[in-house]
Scaffold this motif. Structure first.
Motif, PDB file in Angstrom:
ATOM      1  N   GLY A 248      -4.271 -13.657   7.276  1.00 27.32           N
ATOM      2  CA  GLY A 248      -4.465 -13.516   5.844  1.00 27.32           C
ATOM      3  C   GLY A 248      -3.266 -12.910   5.143  1.00 27.32           C
ATOM      4  N   LEU A 249      -3.514 -12.081   4.135  1.00 25.68           N
ATOM      5  CA  LEU A 249      -2.460 -11.498   3.313  1.00 25.68           C
ATOM      6  C   LEU A 249      -1.744 -10.369   4.065  1.00 25.68           C
ATOM      7  CD1 LEU A 249      -1.215 -11.271   0.376  1.00 25.68           C
ATOM      8  CD2 LEU A 249      -2.905  -9.466   0.008  1.00 25.68           C
ATOM      9  N   PRO A 250      -0.416 -10.424   4.225  1.00 24.71           N
ATOM     10  CA  PRO A 250       0.321  -9.331   4.869  1.00 24.71           C
ATOM     11  C   PRO A 250       0.681  -8.245   3.852  1.00 24.71           C
ATOM     12  CG  PRO A 250       1.764 -11.228   4.545  1.00 24.71           C
ATOM     13  CD  PRO A 250       0.419 -11.622   4.031  1.00 24.71           C
ATOM     14  N   PRO A 251       0.155  -7.043   3.964  1.00 28.89           N
ATOM     15  CA  PRO A 251       0.416  -5.990   2.963  1.00 28.89           C
ATOM     16  C   PRO A 251       1.892  -5.665   2.808  1.00 28.89           C
ATOM     17  CG  PRO A 251      -1.408  -5.377   4.388  1.00 28.89           C
ATOM     18  CD  PRO A 251      -0.794  -6.591   4.999  1.00 28.89           C
ATOM     19  N   HIS A 267     -12.612 -14.195   4.291  1.00 27.99           N
ATOM     20  CA  HIS A 267     -12.622 -15.652   4.490  1.00 27.99           C
ATOM     21  C   HIS A 267     -11.555 -16.209   3.551  1.00 27.99           C
ATOM     22  CE1 HIS A 267     -14.800 -19.295   5.871  1.00 27.99           C
ATOM     23  NE2 HIS A 267     -14.302 -19.812   4.762  1.00 27.99           N
ATOM     24  N   GLN A 268     -10.306 -16.171   3.994  1.00 29.13           N
ATOM     25  CA  GLN A 268      -9.212 -16.535   3.098  1.00 29.13           C
ATOM     26  C   GLN A 268      -9.381 -17.963   2.591  1.00 29.13           C
ATOM     27  OE1 GLN A 268      -6.189 -18.551   2.973  1.00 29.13           O
ATOM     28  NE2 GLN A 268      -5.676 -17.456   1.082  1.00 29.13           N
ATOM     29  N   CYS A 269      -9.167 -18.118   1.295  1.00 25.17           N
ATOM     30  CA  CYS A 269      -9.286 -19.440   0.674  1.00 25.17           C
ATOM     31  C   CYS A 269      -7.895 -20.033   0.509  1.00 25.17           C
ATOM     32  CB  CYS A 269      -9.951 -19.332  -0.696  1.00 25.17           C
ATOM     33  SG  CYS A 269     -10.035 -20.893  -1.608  1.00 25.17           S
ATOM     34  N   PRO A 270      -7.615 -21.180   1.130  1.00 30.24           N
ATOM     35  CA  PRO A 270      -8.526 -22.085   1.850  1.00 30.24           C
ATOM     36  C   PRO A 270      -8.373 -22.069   3.366  1.00 30.24           C
ATOM     37  CG  PRO A 270      -6.575 -23.276   1.215  1.00 30.24           C
ATOM     38  CD  PRO A 270      -6.339 -21.845   0.803  1.00 30.24           C
ATOM     39  N   THR A 271      -7.525 -21.180   3.930  1.00 25.75           N
ATOM     40  CA  THR A 271      -7.188 -21.286   5.353  1.00 25.75           C
ATOM     41  C   THR A 271      -8.292 -20.776   6.266  1.00 25.75           C
ATOM     42  OG1 THR A 271      -6.164 -19.092   5.531  1.00 25.75           O
ATOM     43  CG2 THR A 271      -4.771 -20.909   4.733  1.00 25.75           C
ATOM     44  N   SER A 272      -9.255 -20.025   5.728  1.00 28.50           N
ATOM     45  CA  SER A 272     -10.382 -19.448   6.477  1.00 28.50           C
ATOM     46  C   SER A 272      -9.968 -18.271   7.359  1.00 28.50           C
ATOM     47  CB  SER A 272     -11.085 -20.502   7.349  1.00 28.50           C
ATOM     48  OG  SER A 272     -11.575 -21.554   6.559  1.00 28.50           O
ATOM     49  N   ALA A 273      -8.743 -17.762   7.221  1.00 32.47           N
ATOM     50  CA  ALA A 273      -8.298 -16.620   8.024  1.00 32.47           C
ATOM     51  C   ALA A 273      -9.107 -15.380   7.670  1.00 32.47           C
ATOM     52  CB  ALA A 273      -6.808 -16.368   7.783  1.00 32.47           C
ATOM     53  N   THR A 274      -9.350 -14.541   8.666  1.00 32.84           N
ATOM     54  CA  THR A 274     -10.041 -13.277   8.460  1.00 32.84           C
ATOM     55  C   THR A 274      -9.059 -12.132   8.687  1.00 32.84           C
ATOM     56  OG1 THR A 274     -12.179 -14.165   9.152  1.00 32.84           O
ATOM     57  CG2 THR A 274     -11.910 -11.779   9.249  1.00 32.84           C
ATOM     58  N   MET A 275      -8.944 -11.249   7.711  1.00 32.40           N
ATOM     59  CA  MET A 275      -8.022 -10.127   7.807  1.00 32.40           C
ATOM     60  C   MET A 275      -8.544  -9.099   8.818  1.00 32.40           C
ATOM     61  SD  MET A 275      -6.663  -7.609   4.750  1.00 32.40           S
ATOM     62  CE  MET A 275      -5.928  -8.939   3.786  1.00 32.40           C
ATOM     63  N   PRO A 276      -7.752  -8.755   9.854  1.00 29.58           N
ATOM     64  CA  PRO A 276      -8.191  -7.764  10.844  1.00 29.58           C
ATOM     65  C   PRO A 276      -8.379  -6.382  10.219  1.00 29.58           C
ATOM     66  CG  PRO A 276      -6.267  -8.987  11.612  1.00 29.58           C
ATOM     67  CD  PRO A 276      -6.426  -9.292  10.154  1.00 29.58           C
ATOM     68  N   MET A 277      -9.137  -5.521  10.912  1.00 27.49           N
ATOM     69  CA  MET A 277      -9.434  -4.197  10.387  1.00 27.49           C
ATOM     70  C   MET A 277      -8.166  -3.374  10.182  1.00 27.49           C
ATOM     71  SD  MET A 277     -12.608  -3.969   9.771  1.00 27.49           S
ATOM     72  CE  MET A 277     -12.810  -2.200   9.617  1.00 27.49           C
ATOM     73  N   HIS A 281      -7.037  -1.659   6.566  1.00 27.78           N
ATOM     74  CA  HIS A 281      -6.712  -0.248   6.341  1.00 27.78           C
ATOM     75  C   HIS A 281      -5.280  -0.100   5.823  1.00 27.78           C
ATOM     76  CE1 HIS A 281     -10.369   1.620   7.797  1.00 27.78           C
ATOM     77  NE2 HIS A 281     -10.346   0.862   8.892  1.00 27.78           N
ATOM     78  N   ALA A 282      -4.381  -0.907   6.334  1.00 23.98           N
ATOM     79  CA  ALA A 282      -2.989  -0.838   5.873  1.00 23.98           C
ATOM     80  C   ALA A 282      -2.891  -1.223   4.396  1.00 23.98           C
ATOM     81  CB  ALA A 282      -2.114  -1.758   6.724  1.00 23.98           C
ATOM     82  N   LEU A 283      -3.657  -2.224   3.983  1.00 27.50           N
ATOM     83  CA  LEU A 283      -3.637  -2.641   2.578  1.00 27.50           C
ATOM     84  C   LEU A 283      -4.174  -1.527   1.686  1.00 27.50           C
ATOM     85  CD1 LEU A 283      -3.234  -4.796   0.405  1.00 27.50           C
ATOM     86  CD2 LEU A 283      -5.496  -5.710   0.983  1.00 27.50           C
ATOM     87  N   ALA A 287      -2.181   0.564  -1.166  1.00 22.81           N
ATOM     88  CA  ALA A 287      -2.691   0.616  -2.539  1.00 22.81           C
ATOM     89  C   ALA A 287      -2.723   2.045  -3.049  1.00 22.81           C
ATOM     90  CB  ALA A 287      -4.076  -0.008  -2.603  1.00 22.81           C
ATOM     91  N   GLU A 288      -3.131   2.980  -2.186  1.00 19.94           N
ATOM     92  CA  GLU A 288      -3.179   4.382  -2.591  1.00 19.94           C
ATOM     93  C   GLU A 288      -1.774   4.940  -2.763  1.00 19.94           C
ATOM     94  OE1 GLU A 288      -4.851   8.109  -3.561  1.00 19.94           O
ATOM     95  OE2 GLU A 288      -5.641   6.055  -3.536  1.00 19.94           O
ATOM     96  N   ALA A 289      -0.869   4.603  -1.858  1.00 17.64           N
ATOM     97  CA  ALA A 289       0.490   5.153  -1.916  1.00 17.64           C
ATOM     98  C   ALA A 289       1.272   4.624  -3.108  1.00 17.64           C
ATOM     99  CB  ALA A 289       1.231   4.825  -0.610  1.00 17.64           C
ATOM    100  N   GLU A 290       1.027   3.345  -3.472  1.00 16.40           N
ATOM    101  CA  GLU A 290       1.812   2.723  -4.534  1.00 16.40           C
ATOM    102  C   GLU A 290       1.014   2.528  -5.819  1.00 16.40           C
ATOM    103  OE1 GLU A 290       3.836  -0.740  -3.076  1.00 16.40           O
ATOM    104  OE2 GLU A 290       4.448   0.264  -1.231  1.00 16.40           O
ATOM    105  N   ASP A 291      -0.223   3.029  -5.838  1.00 16.68           N
ATOM    106  CA  ASP A 291      -1.040   3.073  -7.049  1.00 16.68           C
ATOM    107  C   ASP A 291      -1.317   1.688  -7.636  1.00 16.68           C
ATOM    108  OD1 ASP A 291      -2.569   4.283  -9.004  1.00 16.68           O
ATOM    109  OD2 ASP A 291      -0.875   4.575 -10.366  1.00 16.68           O
ATOM    110  N   PHE A 292      -1.790   0.758  -6.795  1.00 22.54           N
ATOM    111  CA  PHE A 292      -2.246  -0.530  -7.327  1.00 22.54           C
ATOM    112  C   PHE A 292      -3.714  -0.753  -6.990  1.00 22.54           C
ATOM    113  CE2 PHE A 292      -0.172  -1.852  -3.246  1.00 22.54           C
ATOM    114  CZ  PHE A 292      -1.249  -2.467  -2.610  1.00 22.54           C
ATOM    115  N   LEU A 293      -4.312  -1.707  -7.678  1.00 25.80           N
ATOM    116  CA  LEU A 293      -5.719  -2.036  -7.489  1.00 25.80           C
ATOM    117  C   LEU A 293      -5.860  -3.307  -6.667  1.00 25.80           C
ATOM    118  CD1 LEU A 293      -6.982  -1.402 -11.137  1.00 25.80           C
ATOM    119  CD2 LEU A 293      -7.169   0.146  -9.183  1.00 25.80           C
ATOM    120  N   ILE A 294      -7.028  -3.475  -6.045  1.00 29.47           N
ATOM    121  CA  ILE A 294      -7.309  -4.653  -5.219  1.00 29.47           C
ATOM    122  C   ILE A 294      -8.579  -5.321  -5.736  1.00 29.47           C
ATOM    123  CG2 ILE A 294      -7.818  -5.506  -2.904  1.00 29.47           C
ATOM    124  CD1 ILE A 294      -6.462  -2.940  -1.839  1.00 29.47           C
ATOM    125  N   VAL A 295      -8.518  -6.632  -5.930  1.00 25.52           N
ATOM    126  CA  VAL A 295      -9.697  -7.410  -6.301  1.00 25.52           C
ATOM    127  C   VAL A 295     -10.082  -8.246  -5.086  1.00 25.52           C
ATOM    128  CG1 VAL A 295     -10.671  -9.105  -7.875  1.00 25.52           C
ATOM    129  CG2 VAL A 295      -8.966  -7.471  -8.706  1.00 25.52           C
TER     130      VAL A 295
END
Length: 489
Positions: A248-251, A267-277, A281-283, A287-295
């Motif tokens: 999935g998305l690499p932080p 369930h990444q759209c459209p590749t169906s990849a699942t982000m590991p735990m 946690h890294a994402l 987000a906390e360190a760089e002060d951004f939000l996640i949707v």
């Protein structure tokens, strides 16, 4: 004056019951001015014989029209067009003779021209519809949905049906989501942290409008849900497309100036990849360190028939940085258009105010019907039935893809309803899709999922949610033959 029986005829292919068609036939004649007050309608016996239907069907249609004051009964004389029936307009309908507006200049902001994924309206008429996100009538529990809809129309739910909630939602549905739906994803939320939307796409639009400006930056996955990219382009924010990998998305690939990240971790759209735990946690840590939000768009988590789904990203969030998007439209039917947003109260308050200024709230009857369908246990039974059917179809498709040597680029670790495919280099799946459609095979070209001016043209998606298992092997065979002919050519 009596209205001739020959004035009535049933339209071939018309929708609705015969009773409804006859009712509409009479009502339209009155509304169009062809049947006038005081004119006598054919007797139920004569009209039934003329139309070739039972007399009780005509009688019931007349009874409905009588209740709505379209027609009136006069003793033994029969039925007549009521003196109180709606009158046709006294002025003719007309369109402008010509336009003097230069619409190329008058339109201040354009919303056309974006890469939106479309499906044929008549997809169900194709024999091999490998397309995503459409309801399968053989699986949907239409009988219990109808009963829940009738219950929601009852007198005790009159307020839920007719009330203008303005900026609020059906409290029974909000309560069910808070106590039943969200805890299954490890999420606890209060009523003021939940907002109902017209599907996930509407939830994403509300979120983008509240969080983004022309000065802020958003990051999306590449490839991703095409409508999300369109929504963010309309917001005019700075947009970064981050290529996904098998997890999935690499932080670490996120730009430093990111304000909001949109992701589909389960369930990444459209590749169906699942982000590991570990990556989740890294994402969150970044987000906390760089002060951004996640949707987080948590679609299709219900279709986890291979193994239990991973915890929602929001369930791991300890700092209130994740906004969660859920939907009933994927698991029930897409035309339902009912989703929900979960987030901190200040965000939900603004999203609620924006929703109220645009559409107020989803229809009350839809909200209450969905509440009954969920709370009576029909939804869970439907999900189990869909899961069993999808598992069987997936097994058949995996075997067919393997036998024909087709390349799977992504298949989902817990289930889902589709495979992300890669054709050989040089194959244009847009052209492939058009050619296959002539053989009654529907596939989804992959180019619209990618960002950039030159997206790869050899990806495509195959879904098994709308095709019966016995047809899958033959459909894959036709696909393989089409691909083989291109390699030979």
């Amino acid at each position: 004056m009596a209205i001739p029986t020959e004035s009535f005829f049933l339209q071939p292919g018309a929708e609705g019951t015969l009773q409804m068609q006859i009712r509409q036939m009479v009502a339209n004649g009155i509304l169009e001015g062809r049947f006038r007050p005081g004119e006598k309608l054919p007797s139920s016996r004569k009209l039934a014989a003329h139309l070739g239907v039972s007399r009780i069907t005509v009688t019931l249609a007349y009874t409905d029209l009588l209740a709505d004051d379209y027609i009136a009964a006069r003793g033994r004389s029969g039925y007549f067009v009521s003196d109180n029936a709606p009158e046709p307009p006294s002025f003719p309908a007309r369109s402008p003779d010509r336009t003097t507006v230069d619409w190329s200049r008058a339109i201040g902001q354009r919303f056309t021209g974006l890469d939106m994924h479309t499906k044929p309206a008549d997809w169900a008429s194709y024999r091999y519809p490998f397309i995503y996100g459409q309801a399968d009538p053989t699986l949907f529990d239409s009988a219990n949905w109808r009963l829940c809809g009738l219950e929601a129309l009852g007198r005790k739910d009159f307020d839920a049906l007719t009330t203008d909630y303005f900026d609020s939602d059906d409290p029974q549905l909000i309560d069910f989501i808070a106590r039943q739906t969200l805890p299954r994803r490890g999420i606890l939320a209060k009523p003021d942290e939940i907002l109902l939307t017209l599907g996930a796409q509407n939830a994403l639009w509300l979120t983008a409008q509240v969080l983004l400006t022309q000065r802020r930056s958003a990051a999306i996955e590449d490839p991703c849900y095409p409508a999300l990219r369109g929504i963010l382009q309309q917001s005019r924010c700075h947009l970064h497309a981050i290529p996904v990998d098998r997890d999935g998305l690499p932080p670490e690939a996120l730009p430093r100036d990111t304000d909001v990240v949109f992701t589909t971790p389960s369930h990444q759209c459209p590749t169906s990849a699942t982000m590991p735990m570990a990556r989740r946690h890294a994402l969150l840590e970044r987000a906390e360190a760089e002060d951004f939000l996640i949707v987080e768009d948590d679609y299709e988590f219900e279709m986890s028939f291979l193994k239990p789904p991973s915890p929602a990203l929001k369930s791991l969030d300890r700092n209130g940085r994740v906004i969660y998007v859920g939907s009933f439209s994927k698991s029930l039917f897409p035309g339902l258009r009912l989703g929900y947003l979960v987030g901190p109260a200040p965000f939900i308050r603004e999203a609620r105010a924006l929703r109220a200024s645009v559409l107020r709230h989803p229809p009350g009857h839809i909200q209450r019907t969905t509440t009954y369908f969920l709370s009576r246990g029909h939804y869970d039974a439907l999900v189990r039935r869909m899961g069993r059917a999808y598992e069987d179809r997936r097994r058949v498709m995996e075997r067919a893809l393997h036998d024909h040597g087709l390349t799977v680029a992504g298949s989902g670790s817990f289930g889902g309803s589709s495979f992300w495919m890669r054709a050989p280099e040089g194959v244009d799946t847009e052209v492939l899709a058009r050619d296959l459609a002539r053989d009654s095979v529907l596939i989804e070209p992959g180019a619209p999922f990618f960002s950039g001016p030159e997206p790869p043209g050899n990806f495509y998606r195959l879904a098994y949610s709308s095709i019966p298992a016995p047809r899958i092997t033959e459909g894959i065979s036709l696909l393989a033959k089409a691909l083989a002919s291109r390699r030979c050519g």
